[in-house]
Design a protein around this motif. Structure first.
Motif, PDB file in Angstrom:
ATOM      1  N   VAL A 108       0.990  -1.147  -0.011  1.00  0.00           N
ATOM      2  CA  VAL A 108       0.038  -0.042   0.147  1.00  0.00           C
ATOM      3  C   VAL A 108       0.893   1.295  -0.023  1.00  0.00           C
ATOM      4  CG1 VAL A 108      -1.727   1.411   1.290  1.00  0.00           C
ATOM      5  CG2 VAL A 108      -1.863  -1.082   1.173  1.00  0.00           C
ATOM      6  N   TYR A 109       0.323   2.045  -0.646  1.00  0.00           N
ATOM      7  CA  TYR A 109       1.329   3.695  -0.709  1.00  0.00           C
ATOM      8  C   TYR A 109       0.316   4.921  -0.868  1.00  0.00           C
ATOM      9  CZ  TYR A 109       4.736   6.928  -2.077  1.00  0.00           C
ATOM     10  OH  TYR A 109       5.775   8.144  -1.910  1.00  0.00           O
ATOM     11  N   SER A 110       0.500   5.741  -0.051  1.00  0.00           N
ATOM     12  CA  SER A 110       0.063   6.962  -0.262  1.00  0.00           C
ATOM     13  C   SER A 110       0.587   8.135   0.467  1.00  0.00           C
ATOM     14  CB  SER A 110      -1.378   6.983   0.458  1.00  0.00           C
ATOM     15  OG  SER A 110      -2.223   7.845  -0.261  1.00  0.00           O
ATOM     16  N   GLY A 111       0.129   9.318  -0.228  1.00  0.00           N
ATOM     17  CA  GLY A 111       1.056  10.576   0.200  1.00  0.00           C
ATOM     18  C   GLY A 111       0.218  11.750   0.644  1.00  0.00           C
ATOM     19  N   ILE A 112       0.546  12.494   1.317  1.00  0.00           N
ATOM     20  CA  ILE A 112      -0.204  13.669   1.932  1.00  0.00           C
ATOM     21  C   ILE A 112       0.594  14.845   1.757  1.00  0.00           C
ATOM     22  CG2 ILE A 112       0.525  13.313   4.376  1.00  0.00           C
ATOM     23  CD1 ILE A 112      -2.353  14.263   5.194  1.00  0.00           C
ATOM     24  N   GLN A 113      -0.213  15.936   1.430  1.00  0.00           N
ATOM     25  CA  GLN A 113       0.855  17.340   1.312  1.00  0.00           C
ATOM     26  C   GLN A 113       1.292  17.872   2.873  1.00  0.00           C
ATOM     27  OE1 GLN A 113       1.205  19.425  -1.346  1.00  0.00           O
ATOM     28  NE2 GLN A 113       0.250  18.243  -2.929  1.00  0.00           N
ATOM     29  N   PRO A 114       2.298  18.261   2.907  1.00  0.00           N
ATOM     30  CA  PRO A 114       2.821  18.965   4.258  1.00  0.00           C
ATOM     31  C   PRO A 114       2.180  20.234   4.516  1.00  0.00           C
ATOM     32  CG  PRO A 114       4.330  19.380   2.675  1.00  0.00           C
ATOM     33  CD  PRO A 114       3.544  18.393   1.827  1.00  0.00           C
ATOM     34  N   LEU A 125       5.301  13.174 -11.013  1.00  0.00           N
ATOM     35  CA  LEU A 125       6.167  12.717  -9.835  1.00  0.00           C
ATOM     36  C   LEU A 125       5.345  11.828  -8.862  1.00  0.00           C
ATOM     37  CD1 LEU A 125       8.549  13.200  -7.944  1.00  0.00           C
ATOM     38  CD2 LEU A 125       7.541  15.401  -7.189  1.00  0.00           C
ATOM     39  N   GLN A 126       3.955  12.295  -8.959  1.00  0.00           N
ATOM     40  CA  GLN A 126       3.079  11.363  -8.193  1.00  0.00           C
ATOM     41  C   GLN A 126       3.352   9.536  -8.620  1.00  0.00           C
ATOM     42  OE1 GLN A 126      -0.845  12.601  -7.512  1.00  0.00           O
ATOM     43  NE2 GLN A 126      -1.544  10.818  -6.740  1.00  0.00           N
ATOM     44  N   ALA A 127       3.204   9.662  -9.894  1.00  0.00           N
ATOM     45  CA  ALA A 127       3.394   8.169 -10.472  1.00  0.00           C
ATOM     46  C   ALA A 127       4.589   7.299  -9.959  1.00  0.00           C
ATOM     47  CB  ALA A 127       3.447   8.318 -11.985  1.00  0.00           C
ATOM     48  N   VAL A 175       5.297  12.164   3.013  1.00  0.00           N
ATOM     49  CA  VAL A 175       4.689  13.674   3.159  1.00  0.00           C
ATOM     50  C   VAL A 175       5.611  14.241   1.864  1.00  0.00           C
ATOM     51  CG1 VAL A 175       5.123  15.460   4.528  1.00  0.00           C
ATOM     52  CG2 VAL A 175       4.795  13.415   5.768  1.00  0.00           C
ATOM     53  N   VAL A 176       4.426  14.729   0.855  1.00  0.00           N
ATOM     54  CA  VAL A 176       4.991  15.154  -0.401  1.00  0.00           C
ATOM     55  C   VAL A 176       5.686  16.616  -0.408  1.00  0.00           C
ATOM     56  CG1 VAL A 176       3.915  13.369  -1.459  1.00  0.00           C
ATOM     57  CG2 VAL A 176       2.604  15.724  -1.266  1.00  0.00           C
ATOM     58  N   ASP A 177       6.570  16.792   0.155  1.00  0.00           N
ATOM     59  CA  ASP A 177       7.239  18.243   0.322  1.00  0.00           C
ATOM     60  C   ASP A 177       7.636  18.463  -1.360  1.00  0.00           C
ATOM     61  OD1 ASP A 177       9.428  16.368   0.335  1.00  0.00           O
ATOM     62  OD2 ASP A 177      10.635  17.698   1.668  1.00  0.00           O
ATOM     63  N   ASP A 190       6.428   8.512  -7.239  1.00  0.00           N
ATOM     64  CA  ASP A 190       6.208   8.099  -5.813  1.00  0.00           C
ATOM     65  C   ASP A 190       5.545   6.480  -5.659  1.00  0.00           C
ATOM     66  OD1 ASP A 190       6.775  10.628  -5.460  1.00  0.00           O
ATOM     67  OD2 ASP A 190       4.494  11.114  -4.836  1.00  0.00           O
ATOM     68  N   ILE A 191       4.705   6.153  -6.375  1.00  0.00           N
ATOM     69  CA  ILE A 191       4.072   4.986  -6.282  1.00  0.00           C
ATOM     70  C   ILE A 191       4.736   3.794  -6.672  1.00  0.00           C
ATOM     71  CG2 ILE A 191       1.887   3.731  -7.092  1.00  0.00           C
ATOM     72  CD1 ILE A 191       0.566   6.430  -7.198  1.00  0.00           C
ATOM     73  N   LEU A 192       5.266   4.131  -8.116  1.00  0.00           N
ATOM     74  CA  LEU A 192       5.914   3.200  -8.664  1.00  0.00           C
ATOM     75  C   LEU A 192       7.238   2.654  -8.243  1.00  0.00           C
ATOM     76  CD1 LEU A 192       4.996   3.945 -12.502  1.00  0.00           C
ATOM     77  CD2 LEU A 192       3.839   2.228 -10.840  1.00  0.00           C
ATOM     78  N   ASP A 219     -10.794  12.445  -6.133  1.00  0.00           N
ATOM     79  CA  ASP A 219     -10.218  13.501  -6.840  1.00  0.00           C
ATOM     80  C   ASP A 219      -8.963  12.907  -7.347  1.00  0.00           C
ATOM     81  OD1 ASP A 219      -9.132  13.347  -4.403  1.00  0.00           O
ATOM     82  OD2 ASP A 219      -8.543  15.700  -4.488  1.00  0.00           O
ATOM     83  N   GLN A 220      -8.227  11.991  -6.838  1.00  0.00           N
ATOM     84  CA  GLN A 220      -6.989  11.442  -7.351  1.00  0.00           C
ATOM     85  C   GLN A 220      -7.122  10.210  -8.379  1.00  0.00           C
ATOM     86  OE1 GLN A 220      -3.858  12.959  -6.615  1.00  0.00           O
ATOM     87  NE2 GLN A 220      -5.314  14.336  -5.614  1.00  0.00           N
ATOM     88  N   SER A 221      -8.129   9.902  -8.918  1.00  0.00           N
ATOM     89  CA  SER A 221      -8.364   8.947  -9.663  1.00  0.00           C
ATOM     90  C   SER A 221      -7.852   8.973 -10.956  1.00  0.00           C
ATOM     91  CB  SER A 221      -9.692   8.136  -9.629  1.00  0.00           C
ATOM     92  OG  SER A 221     -10.569   9.176 -10.024  1.00  0.00           O
ATOM     93  N   PRO A 264      -4.548   4.026  -1.673  1.00  0.00           N
ATOM     94  CA  PRO A 264      -5.818   4.503  -0.779  1.00  0.00           C
ATOM     95  C   PRO A 264      -5.867   6.237  -1.178  1.00  0.00           C
ATOM     96  CG  PRO A 264      -4.076   3.870   0.844  1.00  0.00           C
ATOM     97  CD  PRO A 264      -3.447   3.496  -0.529  1.00  0.00           C
ATOM     98  N   VAL A 265      -6.608   6.782  -1.871  1.00  0.00           N
ATOM     99  CA  VAL A 265      -6.706   8.168  -2.258  1.00  0.00           C
ATOM    100  C   VAL A 265      -8.249   8.400  -2.414  1.00  0.00           C
ATOM    101  CG1 VAL A 265      -4.599   8.745  -3.308  1.00  0.00           C
ATOM    102  CG2 VAL A 265      -6.126   7.577  -4.676  1.00  0.00           C
ATOM    103  N   GLY A 266      -8.624   9.514  -2.431  1.00  0.00           N
ATOM    104  CA  GLY A 266     -10.011  10.022  -2.741  1.00  0.00           C
ATOM    105  C   GLY A 266     -10.200  10.089  -4.126  1.00  0.00           C
TER     106      GLY A 266
END
Ligand code: TRP
Length: 363
Positions: free
Chosen positions: A14-20, A150-152, A49-51, A154-156, A168-170, A164-166
């Motif tokens: 499982v991977y997810s990120g959140i804005q600082p 960059l988000q891809a 934490v996606v700074d 992160d995950i890959l 809005d990220q689909s 797990p995201v909302g």
């Protein structure tokens, strides 16, 4: 060459990120982090934490670093367990940023331009997306366009299978899957296609304007911090907007619906359901709903404040902890990057010091 996914029985990572941000809100908590904490019981989890994402439009170096650190602490306080889970700050893992370049070469410019988030955010700026204005006011950072690459990465980089995201990220997740597929097709299998893990999570709205999602960017009246003090929480709930005109029968107004959501999210689902029935029957006293919701939130935030204090007491050397997490993350991302570089046909990295050539004069 047909790339094939290795059959694996290991459950997907499982991977997810959140804005600082300097404050974790109850919206962040109920909408994401609480679920992240639960997932730790089922899967191997990596949270970030996606700074580097936040760098887009930041302009406040000290504030950014403080926010990243604060978000790291908040995640631990909210139940992310660094002994089981890799929780790290994005900029501590350069391997990921490098993977971002490799993936960028496989990304269609057209696809990036069609991302809703890019279109919305760039259109907000006076110059609009099409302008390449040089003055500050209408500056549209290319980082905004690159955001989903960059988000891809992160995950890959973690070869994660579940994100797990909302909702809005689909679209961003769809792009990540497309990149994984393209890479695997051209160079050989490396990346599992990450699935969006849509959990049943409550959508928390601003209490001051229940038609808008709770967000720090709307201003302090519009969010409740996870560690906020009692008086302030009570004040915000007392002044919460409840009615916004006449509702069709059988429907709750956005403000009431939001308060019921909050009450339910705090673990009082039955009470929230009963109050919803009362509302629809026209017998609900708003002061009662507000009182119960405030009590529930005060209980939550005071527990969270205690947990935050525990974290700060326990983690005597926070920087060392952040660096320990970075090492764990780098070793995972580094393994993926090494294979990606090799498959794509670029050189391995230099060592940052002179390489001894064979036949050289010294040892
Ligand atoms: N874009 C996400 C958001 O705004 C944050 C994010 C960055 C993310 N990298 C990620 C989420 C990787 C999931 C996976 O909420």
């Amino acid at each position: 060459m047909t790339p094939t996914a290795p059959s694996s029985t290991r459950p997907a990572r499982v991977y997810s990120g959140i804005q600082p941000t300097a404050v974790m809100t109850i919206g962040n908590y109920f909408g994401a982090v609480k679920n992240w904490a639960r997932l730790q019981d089922e899967r191997e989890c990596v949270y970030c934490v996606v700074d580097l994402h936040a760098l887009i439009g930041s302009g406040d170096p000290a504030g950014l670093r403080r926010a990243s650190r604060e978000m790291f602490v908040s995640l631990l306080a909210a139940g992310i367990d660094p002994d089981r889970t890799t929780v790290y700050i994005q900029s501590t893992v350069p391997e990921q940023t490098e993977l971002c370049w490799l993936l960028a070469t496989l990304t269609s410019l057209g696809d990036l331009g069609r991302m809703t988030q890019f279109k919305e955010k760039s259109a907000l700026l006076p110059g609009g997306a099409a302008e390449s204005a040089t003055d500050e006011g209408s500056f549209v950072s290319a980082g905004l366009l690159f955001y989903p690459v960059l988000q891809a990465a992160d995950i890959l980089a973690y070869r994660a299978g579940c994100v797990p995201v909302g909702q809005d990220q689909s679209q961003h997740l769809e792009l990540s899957r497309g990149l994984a597929r393209r890479f695997n097709g051209r160079f050989g299998f490396l990346f599992p296609e990450p699935e969006t893990l849509l959990a049943r999570i409550p959508k928390v709205m601003s209490t001051a304007d229940p038609t808008r999602k709770m967000s720090k960017s709307l201003g302090p009246r519009h969010y409740i911090g996870l560690f906020e003090d009692e008086d302030s929480v009570r004040r915000k709930i007392r002044s919460a907007v409840t009615d916004s005109g006449v509702m069709p029968s059988g429907r709750t107004s956005p403000g009431i619906a939001n308060l019921l959501t909050l009450l339910g999210a705090c673990g009082h689902e039955d009470e929230a359901a009963a109050m919803r029935d009362d509302y629809l029957a026209g017998t609900l006293r708003y002061v009662d709903l507000k009182g119960r919701t405030a009590d529930a939130l005060v209980a939550l935030t005071s527990e969270m404040r205690d947990r935050r204090a525990d974290v700060l007491r326990r983690e005597t050397d926070l920087d060392a902890r952040i660096m320990e997490m970075a090492e764990r993350a780098r070793s995972m991302a580094g393994e993926t990057l090494e294979r990606a570089r090799d498959l794509m046909g670029v050189y391995p990295p230099g060592r940052g010091r002179p390489v001894a050539l064979s036949g050289g004069s010294d040892g």
